[in-house]
Enzyme design. Sequence first.
Site, PDB file in Angstrom:
ATOM      1  N   TYR A 435       4.881   2.990   3.377  1.00  0.00           N
ATOM      2  CA  TYR A 435       5.762   4.024   2.831  1.00  0.00           C
ATOM      3  C   TYR A 435       6.169   3.711   1.398  1.00  0.00           C
ATOM      4  O   TYR A 435       5.974   4.519   0.477  1.00  0.00           O
ATOM      5  CB  TYR A 435       6.994   4.174   3.724  1.00  0.00           C
ATOM      6  CG  TYR A 435       8.137   4.921   3.095  1.00  0.00           C
ATOM      7  CD1 TYR A 435       8.016   6.264   2.760  1.00  0.00           C
ATOM      8  CD2 TYR A 435       9.343   4.279   2.795  1.00  0.00           C
ATOM      9  CE1 TYR A 435       9.066   6.960   2.160  1.00  0.00           C
ATOM     10  CE2 TYR A 435      10.388   4.958   2.206  1.00  0.00           C
ATOM     11  CZ  TYR A 435      10.249   6.298   1.885  1.00  0.00           C
ATOM     12  OH  TYR A 435      11.283   6.972   1.288  1.00  0.00           O
ATOM     13  N   LYS A 439       4.864   5.622  -2.043  1.00  0.00           N
ATOM     14  CA  LYS A 439       5.884   6.284  -2.867  1.00  0.00           C
ATOM     15  C   LYS A 439       5.877   5.713  -4.287  1.00  0.00           C
ATOM     16  O   LYS A 439       6.064   6.452  -5.263  1.00  0.00           O
ATOM     17  CB  LYS A 439       7.272   6.117  -2.248  1.00  0.00           C
ATOM     18  CG  LYS A 439       7.505   6.950  -0.995  1.00  0.00           C
ATOM     19  CD  LYS A 439       7.422   8.448  -1.256  1.00  0.00           C
ATOM     20  CE  LYS A 439       8.593   8.966  -2.042  1.00  0.00           C
ATOM     21  NZ  LYS A 439       8.519  10.440  -2.243  1.00  0.00           N
TER      22      LYS A 439
END
Length: 1114
Positions: A435, A439
Amino acid sequence: MFLRVDQSSEKGSSALHLCAYNGKNSGVLEKGLVSLNGQLPSKVQEGIGIIDFFCGKKLLITGATGFLAKVLVEKILRTIPEVDKIFLLIKARDEEAAMKRLMNEIVGTELFKCLREKHGTSYESRPSLSINRASTPKLLRKTSSSTNMFFCVDQISKNFSSAPHWSANNRKNGGMPEKNSVSITKSQLSPKVHEGLGIVEYFSGKKLLVTGATGFLAKVLVEKILRTMPEVDKIFLLIKAKDKEAAMERLMNEIINTELFKCLREKHGALFESFISSKLVPVAGNMCEMNIGIEEDVANLVAGEVDVIINSAATTTFDERFDVALDINTKGAARIINFAKKCEKLKLYVHVSTAYASRQIEGKIIEESFGKGHYVANSAGMNETLYKHVHGLDIETEIKLASEMLESFKENEIDQNLKDLGMSRARNYGWQNTYSFTKAMGEMVVEDTKGELPVIIIRPSIIESTLKEPIPGWIEGNRMMDPIILLYGKGKLPGFFVNPNMALDVVPADIVVNSILATIAKHGGKESKLEDSNSNDHVYQITSSVANPLIMRDLVDLAYQHFCISPCFDREGNPIQISAFKLFTSIEDWLSCMKSTNSNDEISPKQELIRRKSIEHFKYMANLYQPYTTFDGRFDNNKVEKLLECLSEEERKEFQFDVSCIDWKHYITRVHFHGVRKHVMKETALNRTSLRINRPSTPKLLRKKSSSTNMFFCVHHISKNFSSALYSSANNRKNGGIPEKNSVSVTKSQLSPKVHEGLGIIEYFSGKKLLITGATGFLAKAYASRQTEGKIIEESFGNGHYAANSAGMNETPDKHVHGLNIEAEMKLASEMIESSKENEIDQDLKDLGMSRARKYGWQNTYAFTKAMGEMVVEDTKGELPVIIIRPSIIESTFKEPIPGWIEGNRMIDPIILLYGKGKLPGFFVNPNMALDLVPADIVVNSTLAAIAKHGGKESKQEDSNSNDHVYQFTSSVANPLIMRDMADLVYQHFSVSPCFDCEGNPVQISAFKFFDFIEDLLADMKSTHDNEEISPKQELIQRKSIEHFKYMADLYEPYAFFDGRFDNNKVEKLWECLSEEERKEFGFDVSSIDWKDYIIRVHIHGLRKHVMKETVLK
């Protein structure tokens, strides 16, 4: 294409026109593609349409500083903000005095507190009024120097900064106002207000595109904008959906109908659906497709209008499949940037990332961008590694790697292998998980491809439940720390592998949203210059670990305290006992503890298998959380703190994001845990004896891309009763972009199944301009009737007392008062002024008024002159549409905007307060009479309903002899309050909550006494002090008091033995016309009033607070 709902025509049968937006006629709409008639629910009740009537209306109100007028104005502004304008007639000798009265006697009163809180920055603050405020100086009475003037307060705009304009109404210009005579600036309304960022002003009229619209943060963001900045033009919501039905279903189920929008629904009442539909425009799309999945025609339409793009779309799963995370978090950023470059009016692109995008794991982590070169430069073959670069990282190589693995693995292995690949690549470059890695690469893509686009990057840390607004503790899904806390509360985890001294960086969702809105206002204006490519001024970390750290040891102590007081329950309904949260220094110690907990238990082979799987799951969970549980970094939020300093005082109240103000103990134990248990665990109560949570899992949405249809659903304007059905059509390539008819039918019941039509009160007042006079005082107008016994019906005086008699006509119709000539009464008063001496004129004219009133059968001058006022209206109205409102004794508010609000002593109040102070033993009154009281908000609501009923175009002119236009807002027939009961309630109140004398001692009272004669009352009062030794001065004061009470008894006598009861039959019929929603918003059913509760808990408390100015009732 978009859907247009035209204004309704007939009852529930309005035709909906579906219009295609295409290039053939330069955007001109083709009308009449779909017409729907008579397909609505047959049992919808029409009602009066109170809201409908006042929508767009202009009102003139005289006596605007009067008690009833204030309640009326406040009610209209709070419940029918669509009213166009209210002209307030204020008596004042000049503009300065008028402004002082407007601020001190209307806007600045406590009555407007709820309206002020509702609008926040939309309503200018002012210094609070002192309880011992100076009395208003008397107005000069010389008519030669007085000027008739009025204030026109336009609709309260974004921040109430618009200046009210005062105009003189004189004979020079035929009575037309002189424009702009006085301009009252914002500084005169609130001299200490600073400018701030102008957040509300910035968003006014703007069009926004929000991606990830069904996500947790986006919902809070959208709700906040709609609630605090309703002047925003439009919000396009990018919703992932395979077709139009799925898009509409997600809009309704996942956004509009969530509890998050409860406050907004209550604020707008019956207009909620129309408001939402006029602001929110769902756009079906997909961040994983070219052009973010929007059909070309729709994309062009959006690109031509949007001012700000907020990209909050993301997959937040720590160990998401590498290909999926790249597609959304990284490649999705590139797609939305490419779309943003097509937006002609775009002022700002907002990229929502995460604080954990930074690879740094210790020390102070500053707000710094990644710079350029990871995506565009490297993909072009350039090998330069700038100072901020991640050595060796090439984003296109990572994308290619995921694609190759997708092709090389077997079907049953692909999910886990791609998850493992993502975690491996992330940790290879120093990130915690897939994640944060994807990002971070998303940020790099933005930096590399933005070009001249104005961009800001928002990096919140761990976003948790809301702190305060719109409801404390609102949350969706298990956020980062929540699974551990809930498993601990359920007794399934003894503790966790975590550094007890680390700072867990948590930020409530509403704090994040407020700071995002502030950054947009700061960077989205014309004055905002393009940031230098190497500047970090566009990166904001919305975090707490530096400014207000939440230490892990403190967090687990709070969790233990919470679950000890409010335990979870097992399947049998028994409370789950927990021990103090244990902190382990290694994963092995933690797993060993969990294994040993049940090592001596005899369990079946199946249970043993379940336990082994649970241990494996917890082991995997510990490995996933390890980078966070031992994290030793703290995120700096220096630029966010500087941003906070730019806010005005009002903006700090409405858009607060100062994390240093968060009380973590209160937030964790009283807000967050309760929110998680209510909204995630779906507990309905925390202290009930049995809780069983067997919630069915939400079915997953179909993921096949091939079956998705791009759809754009735009409801432009919901008309006055929202009775029409909405039709949505697919915009596809088959027919050149022309919609397919009748694809989706969304009925009113899907939006709000129980809403009836009603009078349309709010709709009526929307856009109206009103002038309001406050023609109310000590007693109200029901007593304009001379009748003193029996049932007093709602009947007018008829014509002839003023116009006819003044013309010399002597006809006396049945309803006339024999011998009464209004002009003769006015002449008599004028003659008395000329004949009386200067020092006697006041008393002589008072005596004359009482004498003339009682000569013709009225109780006093007030009732007599109000009755003559009615006669003048009947005689002179001509073709004017008129209604006459006759309330009885108007007392403090029953419920709204605040229970018990009142100004001045009304009819019964002096007796109540003198009795409570021990200065009256009782009163000269019939104990069996019905005292006709009506709370002020009841009067206001019924007035608004009557206006909506009679003020529409369909309202026909009443016959001159008809009484349909006369309404008595009274209670003595429908719900009588007997004087004996009233006296008992007053005694109960002061026995429990006594008044205090000058020395601070409680005043002791006896039961309220009833006297048959004035002489008996006065004799009792004299005897009380007969044996007391008092000074001559005290003797004089006592004699004057007795004289005053005698005068007071004479004044009250006609009412103290009043034996009539006022019928309210037409008001009851009016009540039957209201819809269910209107009854909630505009309740005026006097039969529902609980007099005991109202008198003891509401009215007397209100008297003591607002009239006596007591600060505490002991």
